[in-house]
Design an enzyme around this catalytic site. Structure first.
Site, mmCIF file in Angstrom:
data_model
loop_
_atom_site.group_PDB
_atom_site.id
_atom_site.type_symbol
_atom_site.label_atom_id
_atom_site.label_comp_id
_atom_site.label_asym_id
_atom_site.label_seq_id
_atom_site.Cartn_x
_atom_site.Cartn_y
_atom_site.Cartn_z
ATOM 1 N N TYR A 4 -36.211 -28.460 5.311
ATOM 2 C CA TYR A 4 -34.818 -28.396 5.313
ATOM 3 C C TYR A 4 -33.895 -27.501 4.465
ATOM 4 C CZ TYR A 4 -35.645 -31.726 1.458
ATOM 5 O OH TYR A 4 -35.974 -32.431 0.648
ATOM 6 N N ARG A 22 -32.050 -29.807 -7.208
ATOM 7 C CA ARG A 22 -33.597 -30.484 -7.415
ATOM 8 C C ARG A 22 -34.518 -29.471 -6.944
ATOM 9 N NH1 ARG A 22 -34.000 -34.140 -2.387
ATOM 10 N NH2 ARG A 22 -35.263 -31.912 -1.528
ATOM 11 N N HIS A 54 -38.023 -34.404 -3.138
ATOM 12 C CA HIS A 54 -37.478 -35.609 -3.242
ATOM 13 C C HIS A 54 -38.302 -36.548 -3.919
ATOM 14 C CE1 HIS A 54 -34.761 -39.221 -2.778
ATOM 15 N NE2 HIS A 54 -35.637 -39.929 -2.061
#
Length: 396
Positions: A301, A288, A292
């Site tokens: 993160y 990705r 998100h």
């Protein structure tokens, strides 16, 4: 000093032995030895003993066009959200090959159960991307007809669509459209979900029922390696595709950034399902590149070095490199695709802003076939309340 019990490396070594560390070691960045690949990140054509196939120049250009336009949908929708025109947007940047490969492997009679990120698959099913924007703008639930497009409504509840897909596939069996030997009749179902959803009970329950009833369903997991902020190694101790064996059906890991391999593997799995040979789990190993959703900040993160590593595996760049190397872009093909992308962007920008607001009274429609008295009373009271505002404005 005693080992940190929260250390994933320590737990992995102590509980599962040193060999399994390699599953999520540095080599895992390339998908491991079982990865099915037909086009390398450098745009070189390679072959696979089980899933090799020939592609025409028209198919290759079609894949490239689909991915470029799908990325443009994503780019425009993200910009519209940033400008306050959408409430939220689920990005697919970097996952175009997984979606286009799977989407183009479908036959018209196959049915798709998506999550909320399958914009490329929706494109392959002929859905106007503006119909997707209405959902994220909050003015409708998605304006396409699932029965006409054989493409279900976007599913926000994580993993629920896998149960729906399995049940639908079992219904196909009872309708006699599986294993007849008639190419225009035999059908299958494909359920899309992410690596995060693989941890949901609904997904595993779907696996159990599909295996028990030999249902004609392909479980297509886009492993983009992040369940929002949780990395894949926190979710599973083995590669996801290997889980299928525990349920009694095959699993395949494919390079999700390789549109050719994704197409070949998905086509084979769908055909297997149509013939009545049961379910397959496909793990499309991808990354990705974006967030998100547009409410997420992935810099909190994950490491920028990982993102840079995966930029070198860009699914569009590798197809473009192959097309150029083999002289398949003459006649201004690349320029024409870019022009089409610009026109699509204009269509989305102008169309999104012109989407009509819904009639508030519509919340009472399509709830019951025959509206009960209590709900009829609520509707009438709401209509009167809503009308009172315009009356007050007129009297003022």
């Amino acid at each position: 000093m005693s080992p940190d019990p929260t250390s994933t490396d320590q737990v992995r070594t102590d509980q599962f032995g040193p060999d399994l560390v390699e599953v999520f070691g540095p080599s895992q960045q390339d998908g491991g030895p079982d990865l099915v690949q037909l086009l390398t990140p450098e745009g070189e054509r390679v072959h696979h003993p089980d899933f090799d196939m020939d592609f025409s120049a028209e198919q290759l250009r079609g894949f490239y066009r689909d991915m470029v336009l799908t990325r443009r949908i994503d780019t425009e929708a993200t910009a519209l959200q940033r400008h306050g025109e959408l409430g939220i947007w689920a990005q697919l940047l970097g996952q175009e090959a997984a979606q286009i490969g799977a989407g183009r492997a479908l036959r018209p009679q196959d049915y798709v159960f998506p999550t909320y990120r399958e914009h490329g698959v929706a494109w392959c099913r002929g859905i106007d991307p503006l119909d997707l924007l209405g959902l994220f703008r909050g003015v409708d639930h998605g304006r396409w007809d699932p029965a006409e497009k054989n493409f279900g409504q976007y599913t926000i509840v994580i993993g629920a669509q896998v149960l729906h897909a399995t049940g639908y596939a079992m219904g196909m069996q009872r309708d006699g459209v599986v294993g007849t030997g008639e190419p225009d009749r035999d059908a299958a179902v494909i359920a899309h979900f992410g690596d995060g959803a693989s941890s949901q009970g609904d997904v595993n329950e779907g696996f159990i029922f599909a295996a028990s009833y030999n249902a004609p369903v392909v479980f297509f997991c886009q492993n983009n390696q992040w369940a929002i902020s949780e990395p894949i190694e926190r979710q599973t101790r083995i590669p996801l595709y290997q889980r299928a064996l525990g349920f009694g059906f095959p699993g395949v890991r494919v390079d999700g950034n390789d549109v050719l391999a994704t197409y070949a593997v998905t086509q084979a799995a769908l055909q297997r399902a149509r013939e009545g040979q049961g379910p397959t789990l496909i793990e499309a190993y991808t990354y990705r590149m974006g967030a998100h959703t547009t409410t997420d900040d992935p810099t909190r993160y994950r490491l920028s070095a990982d993102v840079e590593h995966w930029k070198l595996k860009d699914p569009i760049a590798r197809v473009e490199a192959y097309l150029k190397r083999n002289g398949l872009v003459e006649g201004g093909f690349l320029e024409s695709v870019q022009q089409e992308a610009n026109e699509l962007g204009h269509h989305l920008r102008e169309g999104c802003k012109s989407l009509p607001d819904p009639d508030p009274r519509g919340i009472f429609d399509l709830v019951y076939d025959e509206m009960p008295e209590e709900l009829t009373q609520q509707r009438d009271e709401f209509i009167a309340y809503h009308a009172s505002f315009s009356e007050e404005g007129a009297s003022a």
